[in-house]
Design an enzyme around this catalytic site. Structure first.
Site, mmCIF file in Angstrom:
data_model
loop_
_atom_site.group_PDB
_atom_site.id
_atom_site.type_symbol
_atom_site.label_atom_id
_atom_site.label_comp_id
_atom_site.label_asym_id
_atom_site.label_seq_id
_atom_site.Cartn_x
_atom_site.Cartn_y
_atom_site.Cartn_z
ATOM 1 C CG ASN A 177 -0.174 0.071 2.426
ATOM 2 O OD1 ASN A 177 0.885 -0.004 2.662
ATOM 3 N ND2 ASN A 177 -1.155 0.491 3.679
ATOM 4 C CG ASP A 231 -3.701 -0.988 4.267
ATOM 5 O OD1 ASP A 231 -4.478 0.187 4.917
ATOM 6 O OD2 ASP A 231 -3.785 -1.971 5.293
ATOM 7 C CB SER A 245 12.289 -8.346 14.442
ATOM 8 O OG SER A 245 12.991 -7.620 14.665
ATOM 9 C CE1 TYR A 297 10.663 -4.816 15.081
ATOM 10 C CE2 TYR A 297 9.135 -4.321 13.562
ATOM 11 C CZ TYR A 297 10.674 -4.761 13.937
ATOM 12 O OH TYR A 297 10.926 -5.902 12.829
ATOM 13 C CE LYS A 346 7.941 -7.146 12.648
ATOM 14 N NZ LYS A 346 7.029 -8.595 11.193
ATOM 15 C CE1 TYR A 378 12.715 -9.600 7.685
ATOM 16 C CE2 TYR A 378 12.927 -11.756 7.589
ATOM 17 C CZ TYR A 378 12.600 -11.249 7.087
ATOM 18 O OH TYR A 378 11.344 -10.866 6.232
ATOM 19 C CG LEU A 383 24.502 2.999 12.314
ATOM 20 C CD1 LEU A 383 24.575 4.503 13.030
ATOM 21 C CD2 LEU A 383 24.979 2.483 13.089
ATOM 22 C CG PHE A 413 21.452 7.150 19.277
ATOM 23 C CD1 PHE A 413 20.298 6.018 18.202
ATOM 24 C CD2 PHE A 413 20.951 8.772 18.989
ATOM 25 C CE1 PHE A 413 19.171 7.296 17.427
ATOM 26 C CE2 PHE A 413 20.530 9.700 18.394
ATOM 27 C CZ PHE A 413 19.260 7.998 17.012
HETATM 28 C C1 WQD Z 1 21.127 0.081 15.469
HETATM 29 C C2 WQD Z 1 22.212 0.925 16.236
HETATM 30 C C3 WQD Z 1 21.724 2.523 17.059
HETATM 31 C C4 WQD Z 1 21.001 5.154 14.509
HETATM 32 C C5 WQD Z 1 16.375 -2.671 13.472
HETATM 33 C C6 WQD Z 1 15.135 -2.220 12.450
HETATM 34 C C7 WQD Z 1 13.574 -3.637 13.454
HETATM 35 C C8 WQD Z 1 14.864 -4.165 13.515
HETATM 36 C C9 WQD Z 1 15.586 -4.882 14.496
HETATM 37 C C10 WQD Z 1 14.055 -6.343 12.046
HETATM 38 C C11 WQD Z 1 21.572 0.960 17.676
HETATM 39 C C12 WQD Z 1 22.472 3.069 16.727
HETATM 40 C C13 WQD Z 1 20.818 4.237 15.270
HETATM 41 C C14 WQD Z 1 21.327 6.710 15.285
HETATM 42 C C15 WQD Z 1 22.561 5.641 16.323
HETATM 43 N N1 WQD Z 1 15.160 -6.065 12.291
HETATM 44 N N2 WQD Z 1 21.944 4.001 16.131
HETATM 45 N N3 WQD Z 1 22.185 6.613 15.993
HETATM 46 O O1 WQD Z 1 17.248 -0.149 16.461
HETATM 47 O O2 WQD Z 1 19.290 -2.110 15.929
HETATM 48 O O3 WQD Z 1 16.611 -1.824 15.191
HETATM 49 O O4 WQD Z 1 16.640 -3.743 13.367
HETATM 50 O O5 WQD Z 1 13.017 -6.480 12.276
HETATM 51 O O6 WQD Z 1 13.339 -3.608 12.155
HETATM 52 O O7 WQD Z 1 15.217 -1.628 13.204
HETATM 53 O O8 WQD Z 1 18.378 -0.955 14.557
HETATM 54 O O9 WQD Z 1 19.392 0.825 12.727
HETATM 55 O O10 WQD Z 1 17.591 1.889 13.968
HETATM 56 O O11 WQD Z 1 20.292 1.088 15.232
HETATM 57 O O12 WQD Z 1 23.572 5.325 17.304
HETATM 58 O O13 WQD Z 1 20.911 7.721 14.531
HETATM 59 O O14 WQD Z 1 22.609 2.018 15.421
HETATM 60 O O15 WQD Z 1 20.871 2.904 18.946
HETATM 61 O O16 WQD Z 1 22.368 0.928 18.861
HETATM 62 P P1 WQD Z 1 17.478 -1.075 15.184
HETATM 63 P P2 WQD Z 1 18.598 0.479 13.715
#
Ligand code: WQD
Length: 350
Positions: free
Chosen positions: A43, A69, A136, A161, A165, A189, A212, A229
């Site tokens: 969608n 959707d 996930s 989220y 899952k 994943y 990231l 972060f």
């Molecule tokens: C990764 C690391 C942040 C942004 C993802 C997917 C989620 C799931 C699991 C599949 C963390 C750090 C991030 C930034 C940072 N995948 N970071 N500065 O949260 O592990 O989740 O994987 O289902 O769908 O979103 O991934 O890339 O947001 O963060 O320091 O600007 O990078 O703290 O340690 P996350 P992410």
């Protein structure tokens, strides 16, 4: 948009969320390495139909698409009941941002759970036997022991989220318990990153990304600013640890999971697999890998921890290796290099 009529008699795979990041890369692998008819449902709530054209360019093949959707149960039945010979469903369609789910949990429960129960109801009604669910590593929460195996107890999810899952897996488990004929694979994943090696498709972030790697590549072209972060975690360099996995390796695992089900290789009617490389990588190490492969020095600041983040998680992927005969091919540098190549493609097109 019908790119091609479904060829009579060919077996069909429904891919929900097929215009999305992992869905589009999976359709590429399906078109290249199987003879299935592919129908993508999306969608475009978090994707664009540009993905479809890129898939066609890369594979030279066409496939059908439906703008639908899955939360609209009536429209789902009306549109999908016309399709014959559906041999399996790969269900990607869901909202997937950890931080967004922390600030807007109800949209995640409404969308992710309703779309799942609707497509499952359709599958049951049409006696479709094979179902692959996009799960996930978020289901593990802050695991006590690492690497996590598929039997690692699930802790309280750190975000809505991750909770959707966990709920999704429970729903599928009960549906499979009620129907021995229905076979499901739950693919957990870890952190999918990177882009197709051709550089012609990747993640099309519709607005400011939360993840990231797209933030890294946008920062490298001056379109974003990267904040790490937190660097005061109990890890080797103080930043969070994740198991980054190339999106094309994830896509390959879906084809293998489909063959696993269609080939009746599954020992139980619900199978769970971790899709990670087995390597824990810190945020700062990921940044260094990007700098190495791109030759770009990345400016970033150290900021506060982000709500919903787990400190560290990475996979024991032995079960997927032995059961699905799935071996991740791409290194961290390959992931960063492909992400950088894709960002440069986007720049050239803008
Ligand atoms: C990764 C690391 C942040 C942004 C993802 C997917 C989620 C799931 C699991 C599949 C963390 C750090 C991030 C930034 C940072 N995948 N970071 N500065 O949260 O592990 O989740 O994987 O289902 O769908 O979103 O991934 O890339 O947001 O963060 O320091 O600007 O990078 O703290 O340690 P996350 P992410």
């Amino acid at each position: 948009m019908l790119l091609r009529n479904t060829q009579k008699g060919m077996q069909t795979i429904i891919v929900t969320g097929g215009a999305g990041y992992i869905g589009s890369h999976t359709i590429i692998e399906l078109l290249i390495s199987t003879n299935f008819n592919v129908i993508s449902i999306d969608n475009f709530s978090n994707s664009t139909s540009r993905s479809y054209q890129r898939i066609k360019e890369i594979t030279g093949k066409s496939f059908e698409t439906l703008d639908l959707d899955l939360c609209n149960k009536e429209k789902l039945y009306t549109q999908l009941s016309k399709i014959k010979n559906i041999i399996g469903i790969i269900h990607f369609a869901a909202f997937k941002s950890v931080p967004e789910s922390v600030t807007d949990p109800l949209s995640y429960y409404n969308n992710n759970i309703n779309s799942l129960t609707n497509i499952l109801s359709f599958a049951q009604q049409q006696k479709i036997k094979n179902f692959i669910f996009s799960s996930s590593c978020s289901v593990y929460g802050n695991a006590d022991d690492l690497p996590v195996t598929e039997n690692t107890p699930l802790k309280t999810a750190e975000s809505a989220y991750g909770h959707t899952k966990q709920i999704g897996e429970d729903i599928i488990n009960f549906v499979c318990k009620a129907n021995a004929e229905f076979n499901a694979v739950l693919l957990r994943y870890f952190n999918p990153v990177g882009a197709h090696p051709s550089g012609k498709i990747g993640e099309f972030p519709l607005n400011r990304p939360n993840n990231l790697v797209p933030i890294i590549t946008q920062t490298a072209v001056g379109k974003n600013s990267l904040t790490v972060f937190g660097n005061d975690f109990d890890t080797r360099d103080g930043s969070c640890i994740r198991d980054y996995i190339h999106v094309s390796d994830i896509a390959d695992a879906h084809v293998k999971a489909l063959n696993y089900l269609i080939g009746n290789k599954n020992k139980k009617n619900v199978s769970v697999f971790n899709l990670g490389t087995g390597n824990g990588v810190s945020v700062l190490e990921a940044i260094r890998s990007f700098e190495k492969v791109s030759g770009k020095k990345l400016n970033y600041t150290i900021g506060a921890r982000r709500e919903g983040d787990v400190v560290a998680i990475y996979a024991n992927n032995n079960l997927a290796k032995t059961e699905l005969i799935w071996i991740p091919k791409y290194s961290l540098d390959d992931m960063m290099g492909s992400a950088w190549k894709w960002q440069q493609t986007l720049e050239a097109e803008s």
